[in-house]
Design a protein around this motif. Structure first.
Motif, PDB file in Angstrom:
ATOM      1  N   ASN A  37      -7.064  -0.922  -8.268  1.00  0.00           N
ATOM      2  CA  ASN A  37      -6.773  -1.243  -6.868  1.00  0.00           C
ATOM      3  C   ASN A  37      -6.022  -0.120  -6.151  1.00  0.00           C
ATOM      4  O   ASN A  37      -5.397  -0.330  -5.111  1.00  0.00           O
ATOM      5  N   ILE A  38      -6.079   1.083  -6.729  1.00  0.00           N
ATOM      6  CA  ILE A  38      -5.419   2.246  -6.133  1.00  0.00           C
ATOM      7  C   ILE A  38      -6.462   3.311  -5.811  1.00  0.00           C
ATOM      8  O   ILE A  38      -7.311   3.644  -6.645  1.00  0.00           O
ATOM      9  N   PHE A  83       0.833  -1.191   0.000  1.00  0.00           N
ATOM     10  CA  PHE A  83       0.000   0.000   0.000  1.00  0.00           C
ATOM     11  C   PHE A  83       0.864   1.235   0.000  1.00  0.00           C
ATOM     12  O   PHE A  83       1.957   1.236   0.515  1.00  0.00           O
ATOM     13  N   VAL A 102      -6.774   7.294  -4.287  1.00  0.00           N
ATOM     14  CA  VAL A 102      -6.068   8.522  -3.938  1.00  0.00           C
ATOM     15  C   VAL A 102      -7.035   9.408  -3.151  1.00  0.00           C
ATOM     16  O   VAL A 102      -8.101   9.759  -3.635  1.00  0.00           O
ATOM     17  N   GLU A 153      -2.495   1.539  -2.259  1.00  0.00           N
ATOM     18  CA  GLU A 153      -2.624   0.486  -3.277  1.00  0.00           C
ATOM     19  C   GLU A 153      -2.770  -0.855  -2.568  1.00  0.00           C
ATOM     20  O   GLU A 153      -1.991  -1.179  -1.674  1.00  0.00           O
ATOM     21  N   LYS A 154      -3.757  -1.634  -2.953  1.00  0.00           N
ATOM     22  CA  LYS A 154      -3.985  -2.946  -2.333  1.00  0.00           C
ATOM     23  C   LYS A 154      -3.657  -4.067  -3.331  1.00  0.00           C
ATOM     24  O   LYS A 154      -4.092  -4.001  -4.460  1.00  0.00           O
ATOM     25  N   HIS A 175       4.999   2.442   1.030  1.00  0.00           N
ATOM     26  CA  HIS A 175       4.086   3.560   1.210  1.00  0.00           C
ATOM     27  C   HIS A 175       4.661   4.861   0.671  1.00  0.00           C
ATOM     28  O   HIS A 175       5.877   5.034   0.596  1.00  0.00           O
ATOM     29  N   THR A 181      -2.207   8.055  -0.960  1.00  0.00           N
ATOM     30  CA  THR A 181      -2.376   7.072  -2.021  1.00  0.00           C
ATOM     31  C   THR A 181      -2.189   5.676  -1.444  1.00  0.00           C
ATOM     32  O   THR A 181      -1.160   5.383  -0.853  1.00  0.00           O
TER      33      THR A 181
END
Length: 203
Positions: free
Chosen positions: A156-157, A5, A159, A202-203, A49, A200
């Motif tokens: 999958n992001i 992430f 913001v 991300e998974k 991160h 931001t």
């Protein structure tokens, strides 16, 4: 399964900062770390991160960007397909001693003249992501504040963007004045209390 992430700019964001007087452009800082995945029974990960905040100085409101190196996130629903569903109820924590503006002298002032004048670290909770908005509970300087942030989801992001006022929202005037005085000349007599941030994940 390893997850990544890009997380929390938040708020630290939460400080005006002083560096070299001749700096007239926004400074970009990206911090990337790799750590071992946490045990499965602890759904906390700090793998990768990006942490970005923007504070302002001088009458021209020159932006200064920075980050925090130590940010942790605990997903509420780690198995959810959408990152926004995984984050509904997720908690985060930011170690204020890890402030990083890519300027050691500035970081020393932020730590010694701002964050040390405040109570504890920064932490909070994301709530439901819906229609481009997410209410987020932010706990800073012993005060909890709910802020409505905006977000954009792309695959999958996610913001997330928002802003705070370190005095109006978190009663941090003593810390603000402490930093302002030490940076007064470099700030040309003007420090701003509002701080913008971009998160931001991300998974």
């Amino acid at each position: 399964m390893k997850k990544t992430f890009l997380a929390l700019a938040l708020i630290g964001a939460f400080a005006v900062s002083c560096g070299q007087k001749e700096t007239k452009t926004i400074e970009d800082v990206t911090i990337t770390t790799e750590e071992q995945e946490a045990p499965k029974e602890v759904e906390k990960e700090v793998v990768k991160h990006k942490v970005v905040w923007t504070a302002f100085k001088t009458p021209a409101k020159v932006g200064v960007k920075g980050s925090f190196d130590e940010v942790s996130l605990t997903y509420a629903h780690p198995d959810a397909a959408l990152v926004t569903d995984a984050l509904n109820g997720a908690t985060f924590e930011i170690k204020t001693t890890s402030v990083n503006s890519n300027d050691p002298g500035r970081d020393s002032k932020l730590s010694g003249y701002f964050f040390e004048k405040m109570t504890g670290d920064i932490h909070g909770t994301f709530h439901e992501f819906k229609d481009g908005k997410v209410v987020t509970s932010i706990f800073m300087n012993g005060i909890e504040k709910s802020k409505e942030l905006t977000y954009e989801l792309n695959g999958n992001i996610v913001v997330i963007k928002g802003s705070i006022d370190i005095i109006a929202d978190f009663n941090a005037e003593p810390a603000f004045q402490s930093l302002h005085e030490i940076c007064k000349d470099l700030h040309e007599g003007k420090s701003w209390t509002d701080v913008e941030f971009e998160v931001t994940i991300e998974k």
